[in-house]
Design an enzyme around this catalytic site. Structure first.
Site, short mmCIF file in Angstrom:
data_model
loop_
_atom_site.label_atom_id
_atom_site.label_comp_id
_atom_site.label_asym_id
_atom_site.label_seq_id
_atom_site.Cartn_x
_atom_site.Cartn_y
_atom_site.Cartn_z
N VAL A 32 -5.55 11.50 -15.01
CA VAL A 32 -5.86 10.07 -15.07
C VAL A 32 -4.94 9.30 -14.13
CG1 VAL A 32 -6.66 10.22 -17.46
CG2 VAL A 32 -4.26 9.66 -17.00
N SER A 33 -5.37 8.08 -13.82
CA SER A 33 -4.59 7.14 -13.01
C SER A 33 -4.21 7.77 -11.68
CB SER A 33 -3.37 6.67 -13.81
OG SER A 33 -2.81 5.52 -13.24
#
EC number: 3.1.1.22
Length: 699
Positions: free
Chosen positions: A310-311
């Site tokens: 993620v991110s």
């Protein structure tokens, strides 16, 4: 723990060459090798450690579901000198809790957690997972990159049905940064998990003492560590001594101050993590060829490999898939990716059939703008009732907002005769810059929590390849007095447990973001009545005036959105105010459709009421308004697994219309499936249209 020797730092290929032709043929890049050998980028030795799944394990470091869920973090037998095992345990505890809602009402133990199996059922008890870890540095021969690579091989790994999941760290976290986001799913699936810290890795250098962190979080002086440190500031000892005299109690951080613009290599190091995992699996399961060495059981493309995270870790997975030329990666599943897209003419992002005001901006642009405007925009009527995410008294925060608005107005950067109108204009400028009204109630907490200032400062340093001694825009990282905010010596050095408790981007673990004004360094929020406007404006000018090479370095991190026809899923919360969906996922999907056309296998799921930090969901006001994006990240991984293993079609791109929990802030009712509609094969009016460079997302 056992050590497997790697290559020399001075000449990583020399030791291998001396072993003769057969072994040399097994080096990095030889598809016909018969003997397993460490890839050439692995520097130093590999540390191999087995975990029994009881006293210690891969997923919870022996804490289990109960320990990870406890607000009491694991301690040290000797707080002044924690062991590597104790630091690892704290790192797993801290990083797990930093990426998901850890409260039972928020879904922990019910929808996710070590006890929850891949079908969503509470069947796994404490969820401890036995297996083996392999830990090493990747380096370019200089001894200064030192990207941490880690492979976890669970005891449940099936050599006949091998799989790998990448878990590149999010943010600037250490190597365990994505253990909850991707590592947990991979371990439960019986896959090896390939982690890396992206060359940021929570590495710090305490300037006053010369103390640095090593690969396992233990400490050494920079002089004794040499090229074994996670990060050492590049300046000479005399330069650092002079800097310390003028600016005491300061810290250099790897992501900000390595002068390497590490983001440009995030795709590469993710591929290296996969290759390192192949080596580990061949070492563990390959045939013995001469009584000591192992043969090659798995070659590139033999193992089902999902690039996930993620991110920043999600952006790294996308970049890796684009750069993959050897078949390391089979598919991609990412959440809320921070990705900088190289947009081509004609590509368009629309919502409800109308073009959005702005899309595809790089982080250096939108983060410096938000850092400048958010403290003022937080006072807008549309932001009334926003969750409060600051340790400062509300009165102090309100004063900051008023003063930032006034200074912006005096500089001609916002219009309006009073705070309310100035704040409204600041928010309108954020809309014009691509932020959605769905994010109105998040503008305040993104700045109040210091997430946006931290990102603006760290990335500006990285993109300008600045040194710690540059004090870019008069900002630096320092320990401070907890009452006044002035720079002060710490009672206990934050370096001791930094590996376990830090996140790589100050403010973290007692190291704060300070502004160096006429009266000395002070917490940036308190240094001036307008919260260090001059520094924030300077950061903004770096981008708008293309100063200090920032444009060139940002161009180096842009991607083409060419996934080479690999099946892929992107999940993103519509309300994200840290990585706005218009600039990241929507822009990426649109550009991908222009680049790959009908050959694209990318699906995009946009989650209403989803925002960037699931760990904030227990905060009053977050709990009532926002839902966990992590729930859909895991659903997407299951969908991709079924697609790869049984040919099940991936659901098309769609908006997922979630239902907030509601109730009283701080006491929202328990999360249930009524809040979380599934991703569906026939989304109807919620379908996202993607064609020939145009994405149109339903309102």
């Amino acid at each position: 723990m056992t050590a497997i020797r790697g290559g020399s730092r001075r000449a990583p290929g020399l030791a291998l060459a001396l072993l003769g032709g057969v072994l040399l043929g097994a080096c990095h890049g030889d598809e016909n090798a018969q003997v397993n050998a460490l890839p050439g980028f692995v520097s130093g030795s590999v540390r191999k450690t087995a975990y029994d799944g009881a006293s210690d394990d891969l997923l919870t470091a022996g804490l289990g579901k109960t320990g990870l869920g406890s607000d009491t973090r694991p301690g040290f037998a000797n707080p002044a000198q924690p062991s590597a095992a104790e630091l690892r345990r704290l790192a797993i505890y801290s990083n797990y809790r930093a990426l998901v809602d850890i409260t039972p009402n928020g879904g922990y133990g019910r929808f996710w957690g070590p006890n929850v199996d891949l079908a969503g059922n509470d069947t796994l008890g404490e969820g401890k997972i036995a297996g083996t870890e392999y830990l090493a540095y990747s380096d370019d021969g200089s001894g200064r990159k030192n990207v941490t690579l880690l492979v976890q091989v669970p005891a449940s790994f099936d050599p006949a049905n091998p799989c790998i999941v990448t878990a590149t760290a999010s943010g600037s976290r250490g190597v365990y940064g994505a253990i909850a986001a991707a590592g947990e799913w991979g371990l439960k699936r019986g896959c090896a998990v390939a982690y890396n810290d992206k060359g940021g890795g929570n590495g710090a250098h305490e300037i006053g003492t010369g103390v640095v962190t090593l690969i396992d979080g233990t400490l050494a002086t920079a002089s004794s560590a040499g090229s074994s440190s996670l990060f050492t500031a590049s300046e000479s000892s005399s330069t650092l001594a002079a800097f310390n005299s003028a600016f005491p109690n300061r810290y250099a951080y790897k992501h900000a101050h390595s002068q390497q613009n590490p983001e440009q290599d995030w795709g590469l190091v993710t591929l290296q993590a996969v290759e390192f995992a192949y080596w580990a699996l061949n070492e563990q399961f390959g045939p013995v060829v001469d009584g000591t060495r192992h043969g090659i059981r798995y070659r590139p493309g033999d193992i089902t490999t999902i690039a996930a995270s993620v991110s920043n870790g999600g952006g790294s997975a996308l970049a890796a898939a684009e750069q993959d030329t050897r078949g390391w990666i089979t598919a991609v599943v990412v959440g809320e990716p921070q990705i900088n897209v190289r947009m081509t003419p004609g590509v368009t992002v629309e919502q409800g059939g109308a073009p959005v005001p702005s899309f595809g901006r790089p982080l250096a642009d939108y983060a410096t703008l938000a850092n400048l405007l958010q403290p003022c925009a937080a006072a807008a009527v549309a932001a009334t009732g926003a969750p409060y995410l600051s340790a400062l008294p509300m009165g102090v925060t309100q004063s900051i907002r008023t003063q930032r608005c006034a200074t912006l107005a005096a500089a001609g950067l916002v219009s309006g005769a009073d705070t309310a109108s100035q704040a409204s204009d600041a928010l309108a400028q954020l809309y014009a810059a691509g932020y959605l009204a769905d994010s109105d109630l998040l503008q305040a907490p993104m700045w109040d929590s210091q997430a946006m200032p931290a990102i603006a400062v760290t990335y500006a340093n990285a993109y300008t390849r600045s040194r710690v001694t540059d004090n870019l825009c008069n900002f630096s990282f320092a320990t401070t007095n907890p009452v006044t905010g002035a720079v002060a010596a710490p009672a206990v050095s934050p370096m001791t447990n930094l590996f376990g408790a830090g996140n790589g981007v100050p403010p973290t673990n007692g190291i704060n973001l300070v502004f160096n004004g006429a009266s000395g360094g002070v917490d940036h929020r308190l240094a001036t009545p307008d919260a260090s406007f001059a520094g924030a404006f300077c950061l903004r000018q770096l981008w708008t005036a293309n100063q200090l090479g920032i444009g060139t370095n940002v161009d180096a991190v842009r991607v083409a959105a060419n996934l080479q026809h690999k099946p892929a899923i992107i999940v993103h919360g519509r309300s994200d105010a840290l990585v706005p969906v218009n600039h990241a996922s929507r822009a990426y999907v649109a550009q991908n459709s222009a680049t790959e056309g009908r050959a694209s296998q990318l699906s995009f799921y946009e989650v209403t009421n989803g925002q960037h930090f699931d760990a904030f969901l227990s905060v009053p006001g977050f709990d009532t308004r926002f839902v966990p994006v992590h729930y859909y990240d895991e659903q997407a991984l299951n969908l991709m697994w079924n697609h790869l293993k049984s040919g099940a079609p991936l659901p098309p791109s769609q908006v997922i219309r979630t239902v907030p929990r509601g109730g009283v802030p701080g006491a929202a009712p328990a999360l249930s499936t009524a809040n979380l509609p599934p991703i569906v094969q026939s989304p109807g009016a919620n379908a996202i249209a993607v064609n020939a460079g145009v994405i149109d997302v339903p309102l």
